[in-house]
Design a protein around this motif. Structure first.
Motif, mmCIF file in Angstrom:
data_model
loop_
_atom_site.group_PDB
_atom_site.id
_atom_site.type_symbol
_atom_site.label_atom_id
_atom_site.label_comp_id
_atom_site.label_asym_id
_atom_site.label_seq_id
_atom_site.Cartn_x
_atom_site.Cartn_y
_atom_site.Cartn_z
ATOM 1 N N GLY A 189 0.801 -1.214 0.000
ATOM 2 C CA GLY A 189 0.000 0.000 0.000
ATOM 3 C C GLY A 189 0.839 1.272 0.000
ATOM 4 N N ILE A 190 0.139 2.391 -0.201
ATOM 5 C CA ILE A 190 0.742 3.722 -0.151
ATOM 6 C C ILE A 190 -0.070 4.575 0.807
ATOM 7 C CG2 ILE A 190 1.347 5.802 -1.444
ATOM 8 C CD1 ILE A 190 1.650 4.069 -3.924
ATOM 9 N N ALA A 191 0.600 5.182 1.783
ATOM 10 C CA ALA A 191 -0.063 6.040 2.769
ATOM 11 C C ALA A 191 0.145 7.494 2.369
ATOM 12 C CB ALA A 191 0.491 5.777 4.164
ATOM 13 N N ARG A 192 -0.952 8.153 2.021
ATOM 14 C CA ARG A 192 -0.889 9.563 1.636
ATOM 15 C C ARG A 192 -1.617 10.462 2.622
ATOM 16 N NH1 ARG A 192 -1.920 6.904 -3.340
ATOM 17 N NH2 ARG A 192 -0.296 7.200 -4.921
ATOM 18 N N GLU A 193 -2.426 9.883 3.483
ATOM 19 C CA GLU A 193 -3.249 10.663 4.394
ATOM 20 C C GLU A 193 -2.675 10.640 5.805
ATOM 21 O OE1 GLU A 193 -5.711 12.417 3.233
ATOM 22 O OE2 GLU A 193 -5.451 11.576 1.217
ATOM 23 N N LYS A 233 4.582 12.184 1.668
ATOM 24 C CA LYS A 233 4.199 13.397 2.377
ATOM 25 C C LYS A 233 2.910 13.970 1.796
ATOM 26 C CE LYS A 233 8.898 15.035 3.464
ATOM 27 N NZ LYS A 233 9.811 16.183 3.306
ATOM 28 N N LEU A 234 2.026 14.434 2.685
ATOM 29 C CA LEU A 234 0.815 15.080 2.204
ATOM 30 C C LEU A 234 1.059 16.540 1.854
ATOM 31 C CD1 LEU A 234 -0.443 16.979 4.746
ATOM 32 C CD2 LEU A 234 -0.937 14.726 5.656
ATOM 33 N N HIS A 235 2.241 17.077 2.270
ATOM 34 C CA HIS A 235 2.575 18.480 2.025
ATOM 35 C C HIS A 235 4.102 18.608 2.061
ATOM 36 C CE1 HIS A 235 2.945 22.829 2.804
ATOM 37 N NE2 HIS A 235 1.751 22.929 2.254
ATOM 38 N N GLY A 241 12.879 13.531 5.583
ATOM 39 C CA GLY A 241 13.765 13.810 4.467
ATOM 40 C C GLY A 241 13.316 14.998 3.629
ATOM 41 N N LEU A 242 14.058 15.246 2.558
ATOM 42 C CA LEU A 242 13.784 16.385 1.681
ATOM 43 C C LEU A 242 12.861 15.973 0.537
ATOM 44 C CD1 LEU A 242 17.416 17.821 1.443
ATOM 45 C CD2 LEU A 242 15.562 18.611 2.938
ATOM 46 N N GLY A 243 12.133 16.959 0.021
ATOM 47 C CA GLY A 243 11.263 16.692 -1.116
ATOM 48 C C GLY A 243 9.985 16.003 -0.725
ATOM 49 N N GLN A 244 9.056 15.968 -1.665
ATOM 50 C CA GLN A 244 7.742 15.378 -1.398
ATOM 51 C C GLN A 244 7.552 14.031 -2.074
ATOM 52 O OE1 GLN A 244 4.547 18.060 -2.316
ATOM 53 N NE2 GLN A 244 2.986 16.832 -1.268
ATOM 54 N N SER A 245 8.410 13.711 -3.027
ATOM 55 C CA SER A 245 8.202 12.501 -3.819
ATOM 56 C C SER A 245 9.000 11.307 -3.312
ATOM 57 C CB SER A 245 8.568 12.769 -5.284
ATOM 58 O OG SER A 245 9.925 13.173 -5.406
ATOM 59 N N ILE A 265 4.039 15.264 10.611
ATOM 60 C CA ILE A 265 4.238 16.436 11.469
ATOM 61 C C ILE A 265 4.860 17.570 10.673
ATOM 62 C CG2 ILE A 265 5.360 17.278 13.569
ATOM 63 C CD1 ILE A 265 5.353 14.398 14.583
ATOM 64 N N HIS A 266 4.206 18.714 10.677
ATOM 65 C CA HIS A 266 4.716 19.890 9.976
ATOM 66 C C HIS A 266 5.982 20.423 10.652
ATOM 67 C CE1 HIS A 266 1.452 20.730 7.056
ATOM 68 N NE2 HIS A 266 0.723 20.030 7.908
ATOM 69 N N CYS A 267 6.817 21.067 9.866
ATOM 70 C CA CYS A 267 8.112 21.555 10.349
ATOM 71 C C CYS A 267 7.971 22.534 11.510
ATOM 72 C CB CYS A 267 8.899 22.191 9.210
ATOM 73 S SG CYS A 267 9.266 21.048 7.855
ATOM 74 N N GLY A 268 6.910 23.324 11.531
ATOM 75 C CA GLY A 268 6.731 24.309 12.590
ATOM 76 C C GLY A 268 5.830 23.858 13.713
ATOM 77 N N SER A 269 5.469 22.586 13.733
ATOM 78 C CA SER A 269 4.528 22.093 14.735
ATOM 79 C C SER A 269 5.148 22.031 16.127
ATOM 80 C CB SER A 269 4.044 20.693 14.335
ATOM 81 O OG SER A 269 3.274 20.104 15.369
ATOM 82 N N LEU A 270 4.322 22.296 17.141
ATOM 83 C CA LEU A 270 4.760 22.147 18.527
ATOM 84 C C LEU A 270 4.977 20.675 18.888
ATOM 85 C CD1 LEU A 270 2.386 24.731 20.285
ATOM 86 C CD2 LEU A 270 4.811 25.019 19.718
#
Length: 330
Positions: free
Chosen positions: A37-41, A67-69, A124-128, A153-158
């Protein structure tokens, strides 16, 4: 598009959940994926084949996480349920079953039972470029099962963990333990090398660690058994500090920066860094003591090599309860 149809369109499983306060039902969309499978969510669950039943098949089961973003820096894996075959009896190496992470930060191979544990992975870097989770199963029949929640987890998340932390805990008090730890049936895993971090809460300047209570009553705890033959009494051994004339922890150790016995009178002037053996203490002893550290940020480092036998026998790993201590003017 309605809530039910939206859930299905993105590959989710529709479930009903009730809110007692709101006295109404809402839609809960659960994303589940298994082998290939592929997890996108965000919040996807990686589950074993035949879930929720167990599986005894052998082979390789992989899940790719995308990554979703672009602004996703970390993944958190929560092992809500995780039981695969444990390590071999002789050297505690994961030879039969393995859980692997690739495509992100370096993660040690684990196996055995790890209910309630977690990991933070550098995305890691990039989204793909995907991060890949792999469960390899082989050997005799075993009732294997896993359910791993994947949070992006977003880069700026607490909620983002500090750099280099495989595990990250928050709160004034809590419990940390090695993978596959169980005071009765667990085995310390070989080839481990990672950091456990505890967020320093506001107005707290030091931290104390105490070995957990065992699951069964006995004359001798197994909640800190890293080296030696744990079927007999093994004292605390030290390495990398002042009190020990030589490094007594060259192979398997837990690093507690500038560790001291918390209630020692008078307080110790010198401190230690590495603790091993079969007793949790910052001084050579067969008596368990609470250990303190005032080095911030609060971080433990755990290391094991690839050899147990014949010197190290039946070690379980470690389980420690921690309590942060408030700052004082003294």
């Amino acid at each position: 598009m309605g809530g039910w149809n939206m859930c299905c369109a993105f590959g989710g499983v529709r479930k009903l959940h009730s809110s007692i306060r709101m006295s109404r039902y809402g839609i809960c969309c659960v994303f589940m994926a298994s082998c290939g499978g592929i997890a996108r969510e965000n919040g996807t669950y990686f589950v074993n084949p035949n879930s929720p039943d167990v599986t005894d098949g052998t082979g390789s089961c992989q899940l790719s996480i995308l990554k979703l973003h672009p602004d996703i820096c970390q993944l958190r894996l929560d092992f809500e349920n995780f039981a695969i075959a444990g390590p071999d009896v002789l050297n505690h190496i994961c030879n039969t079953d393995q859980f692997l992470v690739s495509g992100g930060s370096t993660v040690p191979t684990i196996c055995g039972t790890n209910h309630g544990d977690h990991m933070y992975i550098d995305a890691g870097l990039g989204q793909s470029n995907p991060v890949i989770l792999t469960v390899i199963t082989s050997g005799p029949t075993f009732p294997r099962s896993w359910r791993i929640r994947i949070s992006q987890i977003h880069c700026g998340s607490l909620h983002k963990a500090d750099q280099g932390c495989l595990q990250y805990f928050t709160g004034i008090s809590g419990r940390v333990k090695s993978f596959n730890y169980d005071s009765l049936s667990g085995r310390q895993l070989s080839n481990q090398d990672y950091s456990i971090c505890i967020r320093t809460e506001r107005n707290f300047c030091s931290i104390q660690y105490t070995a957990c209570g065992d699951a069964i009553d006995s004359d001798r705890k197994r909640s800190f058994t890293l080296s030696g033959n744990s079927n007999s009494v093994v004292p605390a051994m030290l390495g990398g500090g002042i009190q020990s004339q030589s490094n007594s922890c060259p192979n398997d150790w837990l690093m507690v920066p500038c560790a001291k016995v918390a209630d020692r009178v008078p307080p110790a002037i010198q401190c230690e860094d590495k603790i091993c053996g079969g007793t949790f203490n910052a001084e050579p002893s067969t008596t368990e003591r609470t250990v303190s550290s005032n080095i911030r940020p609060f971080r433990l480092a755990f290391h094991t090599d690839s050899v147990e036998a014949p010197t190290d026998v039946d070690n379980k790993g470690f389980c420690l309860d921690y309590v942060q201590q408030p700052c004082t003017n003294a």
